[in-house]
Design a protein around this motif. Structure first.
Motif, PDB file in Angstrom:
ATOM      1  N   LYS A  81       0.762  -1.113   0.024  1.00  0.00           N
ATOM      2  CA  LYS A  81      -0.024  -0.031   0.043  1.00  0.00           C
ATOM      3  C   LYS A  81       0.996   1.174   0.056  1.00  0.00           C
ATOM      4  O   LYS A  81       0.270   2.450   0.162  1.00  0.00           O
ATOM      5  CB  LYS A  81      -0.825  -0.070   1.316  1.00  0.00           C
ATOM      6  N   TYR A  92     -13.362  -6.813  -1.329  1.00  0.00           N
ATOM      7  CA  TYR A  92     -12.059  -7.148  -1.656  1.00  0.00           C
ATOM      8  C   TYR A  92     -11.771  -8.289  -1.157  1.00  0.00           C
ATOM      9  O   TYR A  92     -10.575  -8.909  -1.093  1.00  0.00           O
ATOM     10  CB  TYR A  92     -11.256  -5.942  -1.133  1.00  0.00           C
ATOM     11  N   HIS A 120      -9.989  -0.804  -3.024  1.00  0.00           N
ATOM     12  CA  HIS A 120      -8.564  -1.410  -3.226  1.00  0.00           C
ATOM     13  C   HIS A 120      -8.100  -1.644  -4.990  1.00  0.00           C
ATOM     14  O   HIS A 120      -9.067  -1.898  -5.812  1.00  0.00           O
ATOM     15  CB  HIS A 120      -8.681  -2.418  -2.377  1.00  0.00           C
ATOM     16  N   ASP A 171      -4.122  -4.907  -2.603  1.00  0.00           N
ATOM     17  CA  ASP A 171      -3.391  -4.110  -1.737  1.00  0.00           C
ATOM     18  C   ASP A 171      -3.960  -3.700  -0.240  1.00  0.00           C
ATOM     19  O   ASP A 171      -3.272  -3.268   0.603  1.00  0.00           O
ATOM     20  CB  ASP A 171      -3.065  -2.572  -2.190  1.00  0.00           C
ATOM     21  N   GLN A 172      -4.806  -4.760  -0.052  1.00  0.00           N
ATOM     22  CA  GLN A 172      -5.811  -4.482   1.393  1.00  0.00           C
ATOM     23  C   GLN A 172      -5.424  -5.101   2.313  1.00  0.00           C
ATOM     24  O   GLN A 172      -5.920  -4.852   3.400  1.00  0.00           O
ATOM     25  CB  GLN A 172      -7.358  -5.124   1.041  1.00  0.00           C
ATOM     26  N   SER A 200      -7.570   2.886   1.275  1.00  0.00           N
ATOM     27  CA  SER A 200      -6.474   2.694   0.350  1.00  0.00           C
ATOM     28  C   SER A 200      -6.704   4.052  -0.381  1.00  0.00           C
ATOM     29  O   SER A 200      -7.441   4.327  -0.930  1.00  0.00           O
ATOM     30  CB  SER A 200      -6.477   1.656  -0.627  1.00  0.00           C
TER      31      SER A 200
END
Length: 504
Positions: free
Chosen positions: A56, A261, A369, A270-271, A284
């Motif tokens: 992230k 997500y 995300h 990316d979570q 995000s």
């Protein structure tokens, strides 16, 4: 040298990480040793979670991501406004006039090497972990991500320094390894991960977001796709498909909802991030840079007119991907793009969600995300491999390719109101079906960071393809021999005192 500092600082930060954490019941006495930090479960998990946190970081989901992965393609234009201070720099990536000083090239380099540094810190120290099962899972995760970061780098720059150990700053003296050596390291790392990672079900609900056996196999399939090794693409994508670990989400637009997500289509995003109390930090900021100019965001990486026209009539994915000037958003009302010269009347709708999804009434903090890998990508890789391996139009492999292609189109079809759109593909000619599959990838994965490098690898199969597609969109400066990789950042060459050599 930047990489000397990265590795020494990462090691130091890993060893003192607990000074601001409450994971121990008592305060550490004196300096925390490597064995103590990595030898206990919670220390090892913190080291691994630091790798996930890097996913992230600004350099991996900010300007460098869309500046390298999307803006140079025919799917995306610079966006934003010529009046924006960052416009000229991002536009140089759009029209292939960038140079060795363009900051996004340096950001992408350092962002991925920081990730590799976290991986190497973990891998150099995890042998002391007492729990054998946790040790193997932790090593597998670190090796997966090292493969992921190097895959980002090798596609972008070609050969790069191959660093697989935490090194003393005084000992760093590595030039770029060959592209072949980098790919071999990627394959070695991902193969280990695929052999040793749990499946999604084995991880369980509490660990959703961790990389899995299927994630590693799916990324291996993609790596082999870039090597034109279609036997291996079919093998690894086929293993993901046959296991049934992942599936297509029921609705294309809903797939990108902040509620989706952890969908069973999402294989890498990316979570995954925890705070010290093990709660998930879901926000995000990657949406901010692409939000509608003049509304909530900077408007960079605007969907192109070329992408807009590439959709088949009635394809619901067009409406799910592109938001247009004058559209209505629930909780906001009509969205009007900023009326100034150069502002494009389109934005990435995959980042646009009603105010009910915003945290603290902040568009930039919504739980939306970036997906790096999802199941539809695996199906399309499998379809492409089957088509490439087919020996003639009557080969059953063509049927297999068409079947996987239809799964993707059927989900898209059912995401709208008209069951007659997106007719089944029946083309069996290899060259024609190849381009149909490539176009399906373009549409299905639009604005998700795949298109530019898909064009580069396609050009190696059909010479001239990338130039044809990009120049048709008006990107006339593109030259395959010059722009199939990006410059090594001059800043890195200077810091290395000449050890690194420019790649072109």
């Amino acid at each position: 040298m930047i990489m000397k500092k990265i590795y020494s600082l990462l090691l130091a930060s890993a060893l003192v990480f607990t000074s601001c954490s409450d994971f121990l019941d008592t305060k550490p006495q004196g300096k925390l040793t490597q064995d103590i930090f990595f030898g206990e479960e919670e220390g090892a998990l913190m080291g691994i979670n630091a790798i996930y946190s890097q996913m992230k970081s600004w350099d991996l989901i900010g300007f460098s991501w869309f500046g390298i992965m999307e803006v140079p393609s025919d799917n995306s234009d610079t966006g934003s406004s010529p009046a924006d201070g960052s416009y000229a720099r991002v536009n140089s990536l759009n029209d292939f006039t960038y140079d060795v000083y363009t900051s996004e090239l340096n950001g992408w380099w350092t962002g991925n090497y920081k990730g590799i540094g976290f991986c190497n810190v973990a891998l150099d120290n995890l042998d002391v972990l007492k729990d054998e099962q946790l040790k193997i899972r932790s090593i597998a995760q670190a090796r997966f991500f090292r493969g992921f970061f190097y895959f980002n780098l090798v596609r972008t720059y070609g050969g790069v320094p191959l660093v697989t150990k935490v090194q003393n700053p005084d000992e760093y003296d590595q030039p770029c390894a060959s592209e072949e050596a980098i790919y071999q390291q990627i394959i070695d790392d991902l193969s280990y991960a695929a052999m040793n990672l749990p499946t999604r079900d084995e991880w369980g609900i509490a660990e959703r977001g961790r990389v899995t056996k299927g994630t590693a196999e799916g990324l291996l399939a993609k790596v082999y796709l870039f090597r034109q090794d279609y036997v291996s693409v079919k093998q690894y994508a086929g293993q993901v498909i046959s296991r049934g670990e992942y599936n297509l989400h029921h609705n294309y637009r809903d797939l990108f909802s902040p509620d989706s997500y952890y969908s069973d289509e999402v294989m890498l995003a990316d979570q995954y991030l925890w705070g010290s109390d093990k709660t998930r930090d879901k926000a995000s900021e990657y949406v901010k840079w692409q939000g509608v100019r003049g509304f909530k965001g900077w408007g960079f990486s605007s969907p192109s007119e070329s992408l807009d026209k590439a959709y088949e009539s009635g394809d619901p994915r067009r409406e799910a991907t592109i938001i247009y000037d004058g559209e209505n958003m629930e909780g906001v009302g009509v969205i009007n793009f900023k009326d100034e010269p150069g502002v494009q009347p389109r934005a990435n709708k995959k980042t646009m969600w009603p105010t009910t999804y915003w945290n603290a009434n902040n568009f930039a903090k919504q739980n939306c995300h970036l997906y790096f890998l999802r199941y539809a990508d695996v199906l399309l890789m499998y379809a492409e491999a089957c088509n490439e391996l087919a020996n003639g139009e009557s080969d059953p492999l063509v049927d297999d390719a068409l079947a996987k292609l239809e799964l993707v189109r059927d989900r898209a079809r059912k995401s709208g109101d008209d069951p007659t759109v997106l007719p089944k593909i029946t083309e069996r000619n290899k060259a024609k079906l190849r381009e149909i599959i490539w176009n399906e990838r373009r549409i299905e994965l639009a604005m998700e960071g795949h298109r530019f490098f898909d064009l580069i690898r396609a050009d190696k199969v059909v010479p001239g393809y990338a130039e044809k597609m990009l120049k048709a969109h008006g990107k006339t400066n593109f030259n395959m021999s010059q722009h199939s990789t990006f410059y090594i950042p001059q800043k890195q060459i200077d810091i290395s005192q000449g050890i690194l050599k420019q790649n072109k």
